[in-house]
Scaffold this motif. Sequence first.
Motif, PDB file in Angstrom:
ATOM      1  N   UNK A 185       0.806  -1.231   0.000  1.00  0.00           N
ATOM      2  CA  UNK A 185       0.000   0.000   0.000  1.00  0.00           C
ATOM      3  C   UNK A 185       0.834   1.274   0.000  1.00  0.00           C
ATOM      4  N   UNK A 186       1.914   1.306   0.796  1.00  0.00           N
ATOM      5  CA  UNK A 186       2.695   2.542   0.931  1.00  0.00           C
ATOM      6  C   UNK A 186       4.186   2.220   0.910  1.00  0.00           C
ATOM      7  N   UNK A 187       4.927   2.892   0.058  1.00  0.00           N
ATOM      8  CA  UNK A 187       6.394   2.866   0.082  1.00  0.00           C
ATOM      9  C   UNK A 187       6.897   4.296  -0.097  1.00  0.00           C
ATOM     10  N   UNK A 188       8.112   4.526   0.375  1.00  0.00           N
ATOM     11  CA  UNK A 188       8.756   5.821   0.165  1.00  0.00           C
ATOM     12  C   UNK A 188      10.166   5.580  -0.353  1.00  0.00           C
ATOM     13  N   UNK A 189      10.665   6.539  -1.094  1.00  0.00           N
ATOM     14  CA  UNK A 189      12.034   6.436  -1.568  1.00  0.00           C
ATOM     15  C   UNK A 189      13.003   6.529  -0.397  1.00  0.00           C
ATOM     16  N   UNK A 190      14.112   5.811  -0.515  1.00  0.00           N
ATOM     17  CA  UNK A 190      15.113   5.842   0.547  1.00  0.00           C
ATOM     18  C   UNK A 190      15.593   7.269   0.803  1.00  0.00           C
ATOM     19  N   UNK A 191      15.767   8.033  -0.250  1.00  0.00           N
ATOM     20  CA  UNK A 191      16.239   9.409  -0.090  1.00  0.00           C
ATOM     21  C   UNK A 191      15.260  10.264   0.713  1.00  0.00           C
ATOM     22  N   UNK A 192      13.974   9.886   0.713  1.00  0.00           N
ATOM     23  CA  UNK A 192      12.961  10.675   1.419  1.00  0.00           C
ATOM     24  C   UNK A 192      12.953  10.414   2.918  1.00  0.00           C
ATOM     25  N   UNK A 193      13.512   9.280   3.341  1.00  0.00           N
ATOM     26  CA  UNK A 193      13.491   8.934   4.774  1.00  0.00           C
ATOM     27  C   UNK A 193      14.881   8.985   5.400  1.00  0.00           C
ATOM     28  N   UNK A 194      15.844   9.487   4.658  1.00  0.00           N
ATOM     29  CA  UNK A 194      17.208   9.597   5.179  1.00  0.00           C
ATOM     30  C   UNK A 194      17.652  11.051   5.214  1.00  0.00           C
ATOM     31  N   UNK A 195      18.522  11.357   6.179  1.00  0.00           N
ATOM     32  CA  UNK A 195      19.113  12.690   6.251  1.00  0.00           C
ATOM     33  C   UNK A 195      20.272  12.814   5.276  1.00  0.00           C
ATOM     34  N   UNK A 196      20.923  11.663   5.028  1.00  0.00           N
ATOM     35  CA  UNK A 196      22.101  11.695   4.160  1.00  0.00           C
ATOM     36  C   UNK A 196      22.527  10.278   3.822  1.00  0.00           C
ATOM     37  N   UNK A 197      23.066  10.081   2.631  1.00  0.00           N
ATOM     38  CA  UNK A 197      23.722   8.826   2.245  1.00  0.00           C
ATOM     39  C   UNK A 197      25.076   9.228   1.662  1.00  0.00           C
ATOM     40  N   UNK A 198      26.156   8.749   2.256  1.00  0.00           N
ATOM     41  CA  UNK A 198      27.469   9.240   1.821  1.00  0.00           C
ATOM     42  C   UNK A 198      28.568   8.240   2.186  1.00  0.00           C
ATOM     43  N   UNK A 199      29.755   8.484   1.680  1.00  0.00           N
ATOM     44  CA  UNK A 199      30.958   7.786   2.151  1.00  0.00           C
ATOM     45  C   UNK A 199      32.040   8.825   2.379  1.00  0.00           C
ATOM     46  N   UNK A 200      33.172   8.402   2.923  1.00  0.00           N
ATOM     47  CA  UNK A 200      34.172   9.356   3.411  1.00  0.00           C
ATOM     48  C   UNK A 200      35.013   9.988   2.315  1.00  0.00           C
TER      49      UNK A 200
END
Length: 460
Positions: free
Chosen positions: A44-59
């Motif tokens: 019924x409901x999904x959201x994009x990962x980018x919408x539920x995260x503050x940041x996705x990164x590496x060093x």
Amino acid sequence: MTFTSFKNARIVRSGWLDEGGRRLDCNPYMSGALEARDTLKRLPVTEKLSAVTARIFHAGREARLWVSDADHGVLFMGSSDIRVADFSALPLIAKRQVERNPLFTLGSGWTLITRSGTIGRMAYARPDMAGMACSEHVLRVVPDVGRIPSGYLYAFLSSRYGVPLVVSGTYGAIIQHIEPEHIAELPVPRFGPVFEQEVAQLIDAAAAERVAASKHRRAALELFQAKIGWSRDSDSIARAPMASALLGRMDAFHYSPRVETGRASLAAHFGIRLGDQVERVFEPNRGSRLKVTDPAFGVPFLSSSSVFELNPSAEYLVSRSLTPHLEGLLVSDCDVLIPRSGQLGGIIGRAVLPLPMNVGQAGSEHLVRVRCHSPQDAAYLWAVLASEPGYWALVGTAFGSSIPSLDSSLISDLTIPWLSDLDRQEIGALAEKAVVAQNKGNELEATAVALLEEKIRKES
């Protein structure tokens, strides 16, 4: 030749090719990612990962500056370290480098994903990992805790639905990679705050058990070292031994100050020969590993590196009836396991206790077994051999120049302290608590992921 003649063959729908821009490499089709995506589409409901995260990164890549003094360093995790149970062997990266590039630093509650080489291995950054530094080969998925519980997000990404979607974003023929943008659009199922908090609480409880395991493990080693008055006065590795000392062996490492100090410290307190106080010390016989796929006919097989992981798991099963010398490979709750080969400074010589979930499984012949008379003796002897003097005394017996190896007879000949009954019980009890807590953490995480997977299956 028919389609069924190919062991790992899969049918690829023509529509999948269109959606993937006519991508013709096998990875997205063989990983189960498209089946997982189609299942999530029916929710019924999904959201994009980018919408539920503050940041996705590496060093980001940069040369690393290593130090040996903890006052000037920060524990550093490589991509293969994010799932280890014990952080005591981690190297130190210079504090000033981490301060200059704060992207190295981990935060509690993040989902860590290996992004190159072996892609898609995941770990939940528990509280005792906060502030550690981590390799650029690990993606940090930072949840927006105002939108999604951090434990719930980790449970989904590490599930049978999340992992294939992450892995499907890899690129490169020889050394594969993923970048943050490759997973930003992944669909994340939403089931309401009550259910999501239930899953998240199980993941956080698992993290708490693992933190407790680390504390018990560290307390056991510190107590043992205090009982024998261990103190390493120097970090020097240089020494000029007397010629008479070279009659037994002539390799320099065997006579280094750290090794000799470790041996002397163990021998100075109620010293006994290790082999005289245990059932036996042995290396299982080598033989072919006859793999099977049906659990009814196979035994899980643990490698010498997997036993150091938070959740040691077998990559395959070996035949119960056809594997040579299978009895010698089976792990007992009376065992202390020691990898017998590898590069100095790696896993060689580092003692570990098996978890209850791994007792009865097969372990690699590259693991020396110190088989004790009881689990309590094994817990105490683990503390002896895993302590700093114990490690140096153990690894100091290694021989060979290219790939150093340990020998069970040389380990048997080590002199170790056999403290009073009360001291042994106190030290061993802490080690046993560590094993119980780590095992409990694994059970809680498995329960959380299974609960979410079942919810997805029912709702799709």
